[in-house]
Design a protein around this motif. Structure first.
Motif: not given
Length: 335
Positions: A43-44, A62, A84, A81, A64-66, A59, A86
């Motif tokens: 997680s972030i 990773h 990912n 970022l 990451i979706d949000k 990051l 996002i």
């Protein structure tokens, strides 16, 4: 003492046991999530808490979706970022120290919520799903803006970005060059792989050094007279039939006109600093015309393969005879 039959039976049982263990391990592995080697799935919040005083945070990749839980980063200047999942730019308002933000290859559909990033100098939102350039009004310190491979149809809403030195809009759906007059500091403009039919509205970009308009719908070289500082011009994969209107662009050292409809080499004798000339995949068929290259004494590299003249068995010797100073012909060093 056990006979051979008992030993064979014991060996068979042991083998079955080993096979059962292997099968169980395979079944257990199959039930685990498929994590690509090298990916750190975390997680972030966990990463940020580990080093809240960092100046640079990577990051990338990773999953990451949000965007969230970034508030502890009070000094971060570079945030990466890339790659990912996002979908929205959000929760960045506390990151006022940011100088560089990379959101390359995510799932963004809109440029938004960037107003607080007033110190941002580099923004990369390439390879997303953006359809419009918008909401950048307060990013007046921005120097490099990357918007490659989106679905943008118009150059707009960037007039206030007067500190831009690089604008990358390749691989979009832009049909017209426009709304660039205020970008006098721009040195590099990339508009390749769009739907542009005419070179126009570039007069105010007097400091431009690199112009790329590859893979568009351009049929004529024109309206470049004011770009006297331009050193690299890329116009490959268009429909250009004649080399012309380059008399003012005497600083050119690279000219790319590959994959056009040229039948002759014309009007380049004024380009005394030209070092690289790309004319491959055209229709040049007259050696007398190629002798024009005698005037370009700075020329080091020339590409003429996939033209009718390149089928001549004496192709390379003839070129070298015309321009003995050539160092490379079609990516092959001259002897």
């Amino acid at each position: 003492m056990a006979d051979s039959g008992e030993r064979d039976n014991e060996d068979h049982q042991e083998e079955n046991h080993q096979l059962s263990v292997v099968a169980a391990n395979c079944e257990q592995a199959a039930s685990q999530p498929n994590i690509i080697p090298g990916e750190k799935v975390s997680s972030i919040e966990e990463v940020v808490q580990n080093d809240p005083d960092c100046y640079e945070l990577d990051l990338n990749h990773h999953r990451i979706d949000k965007l969230e839980n970034l508030e502890p980063l009070t000094q971060v200047e570079r945030l990466y970022l890339r790659w990912n999942l996002i979908k929205k730019i959000e929760n960045l308002h506390t990151l006022t120290t940011l100088v560089e933000l990379e959101l390359y290859d995510n799932q963004l559909t809109k440029l938004e919520n960037l107003d607080a990033l007033v110190n941002l100098e580099i923004l990369d939102v390439s390879f997303n799903r953006l359809t419009k350039i918008e909401n950048l009004e307060l990013l007046t310190k921005l120097e490099k803006l990357y918007l490659v491979s989106n679905k943008i149809t118009q150059i707009e809403n960037i007039g206030m970005l007067t500190n831009l030195t690089m604008l990358e809009l390749g691989d979009n759906k832009i049909k017209r060059i426009e709304n660039l007059d205020n970008l006098a500091k721009l040195r590099q403009l990339f508009l390749g792989k769009n739907k542009i039919a005419k070179i126009e509205n570039l007069d105010k970009l007097v400091n431009l050094e690199i112009l790329s308009l590859q893979a568009n719908r351009i049929v004529k070289i024109e309206n470049l007279e004011k770009l006297v500082n331009m050193s690299e011009l890329y116009l490959s994969e268009n429909g250009i039939e004649k080399i012309e209107n380059l008399n003012s662009n005497t600083q050119l050292d690279t000219l790319d006109l590959a994959k056009n409809r040229l039948k002759a080499i014309d009007n380049i004798e004024c380009l005394e600093q030209l070092e690289e000339l790309w004319l491959n995949d055209n229709s040049i068929d007259d050696w007398k015309n190629v002798e024009m290259l005698k005037e370009n004494k700075s020329l080091k590299t020339v590409y003429l393969e996939h033209n009718p003249i390149s089928k001549d068995v004496m192709y390379r010797p003839k070129l070298k005879d015309i321009a003995p100073w050539l160092q490379k012909i079609d990516a092959t060093l001259c002897r």
